[in-house]
Scaffold this active site. Sequence first.
Site, PDB file in Angstrom:
ATOM      1  N   GLU A   1       7.756  48.350 -23.502  1.00  0.00           N
ATOM      2  CA  GLU A   1       7.013  47.102 -23.356  1.00  0.00           C
ATOM      3  C   GLU A   1       7.585  45.994 -24.232  1.00  0.00           C
ATOM      4  OE1 GLU A   1       2.299  45.824 -23.943  1.00  0.00           O
ATOM      5  OE2 GLU A   1       3.140  47.487 -25.088  1.00  0.00           O
TER       6      GLU A   1
ATOM      7  N   ASP B   1      -1.861  38.622 -27.424  1.00  0.00           N
ATOM      8  CA  ASP B   1      -2.883  39.419 -28.094  1.00  0.00           C
ATOM      9  C   ASP B   1      -2.226  40.568 -28.871  1.00  0.00           C
ATOM     10  OD1 ASP B   1      -2.079  40.380 -25.581  1.00  0.00           O
ATOM     11  OD2 ASP B   1      -3.932  41.480 -25.266  1.00  0.00           O
TER      12      ASP B   1
END
Length: 621
Positions: A559, A364
């Site tokens: 991340e 996503d």
Amino acid sequence: MKFKIHIAQTIEKLLDQEDTDGDKKITIDDHGPKKFLLNDENGNSALIEGTYQLSNLLQELALAKKNNTEFAEIDLNEITEDPVKRISGKIKNLYWKGLTRTIDADGVKKILEDNKIENELAYLYVPFGDEIVFDYFKKLEAVTPKLKVVQMPKNISPEYVLSLNKKPGILALALQIKNNEISGVPFVVPGGRFNEMYGWDSYFIAKGLLIDDKIELALGIAENFKYQIDHYGKILNANRSYYLTRTQPPLYTSLIIDVLEKSNPDIFWIERHLKTAIKEYQTVWMEEGKRLTANGLNRYKAEGIGLPFEVEEGHFDDILEQYAPKYNLSTRDFEKKYLEREVIDAELDKYFIHDRSMRESGHDTTNRLVGVCANLNTVAINSLLYKYETDIAFLIKKYFKNEFQYFEDKSFSSEYWLSKAASRKDKINELCWNPEYGCYLDYDFVNEKQHFFEAAPTFYPLWAKISTPEQAEILVKKTLPRFKMKGGIAGSTKESIAGVDENAPIRQWDYPFGWAPHQMLLWEGLLNYNFNEEAQEMVYRWLWLITRNAVDYNGTIPEKFDLSISSHKIFAEYGNVGTEFDFITEEGFGWMNASYQYGLTILEDDLKQKLSDLVDPEDLF
């Protein structure tokens, strides 16, 4: 040598001299002298030089400060420590602890401070039928003013989930009894700002936990996977109310296999989890018309109504501004009314079926799946389910003498699952393999053609052991170079996004961004087919990037990375979790931590030394 240091005074002096941009870190972006004379209470002194050593000193002082003492003993060896050893040690001994959570009396304290909760009440939802958990939390509610505990109905419809948007909350997970006390079964969150357990993140995190001998935490993840399947019907995107209609990439059997390789749970543990994995396979993935398509392959297909609740205001402006004029509304007003279903647009609802399904895929977002995801037999989901089938066959053969009693009147042999896997493999190679381009492509079953977009999941069949030796050779020799960048593989090739409108949103799972799960699955796939030199190179590239950024940026473990600039400085969609902290990160980022520990188990000693010396991969390969 240890130095006795006055903590507050030294931090103040160090930051005043070296933190020239005022972000409470010492990085290569600061323009101080990069030299600091450390004097201790006993008259000892040492010159601390360079960004890396100065930031290490700041980190150690920050950790010491948490002990509420005036002075600290700082070991000079920790300031000058080999960066690889330091990063790996911090992951094992500090970061996993910083990411560990529970949903219980202690965990609720964190939830009450959750910045995702804007209501006066903090809602905690308990599944139907789990009376022990409901009773536990109702007693907690009685002594916790802001907490509101709600037991959900037996049947959780998309309409019910939509109604919860007015009172969003966290979902209960498994409890355990230890020493006659009830507590939550622990799990590990992706990053420090999270309090919920995420689906596929948890699998990659568990790989790191097992390497670091955090066996109980890995077992806790498996137990919470099982709880979610048993009580919510699926492994959730995350345990929040607005994710109840959305699952995640299936990696449960891979976790079971990994746990068995590292520990020795009893046969009852294996039986319990195998039964639940089969249940998930059958009920989540193999119901026709949902995530199973007529050609025998699978797709991601999330339920849910309208706009995904979790996204920030303005995220969908590129789409919503096309519809707002139809209702004589500004984009902002239309967004609000559409989210709350005051305005219903059937065409836009169809778009969001694909969007929710894309979020279910874990990717996503990516241009590969925007507006089309629910129409695709993706390489990723079918590779993962092929591995489910072969994993289940392996477990039945090894632990249950080739016959597994699923119910009283239903048993399975390993041959049954191998037959399903063989059929899936044939279909993947028939519909998804493209010999001209030498890669696997998602298959559009609606239009009966391949969906051309070269993305990192093209390497999943290596990980799942679907590819023939000839296909593997093509993937590694012909296709991998199209993805390879200085610090690893990108989420897609540059060519695949060449036709995207320059004003369109930058999608974080596409080129030029690099993600830990893509690297980890690639490495394992290369090793499966004995491409050992290529595996060494790809591991080195990724670990070099993590190490280089940690050395230059005060220990930052982010991340994701922008591989075009070999940096954590990301300007796409959701920013970059793990980069915002003062003085020291105490969490890193879950799957990034895991990729570092996993990569070090693969990397040969001579390359580990070069990694410690931060030798540029372009000078090696």
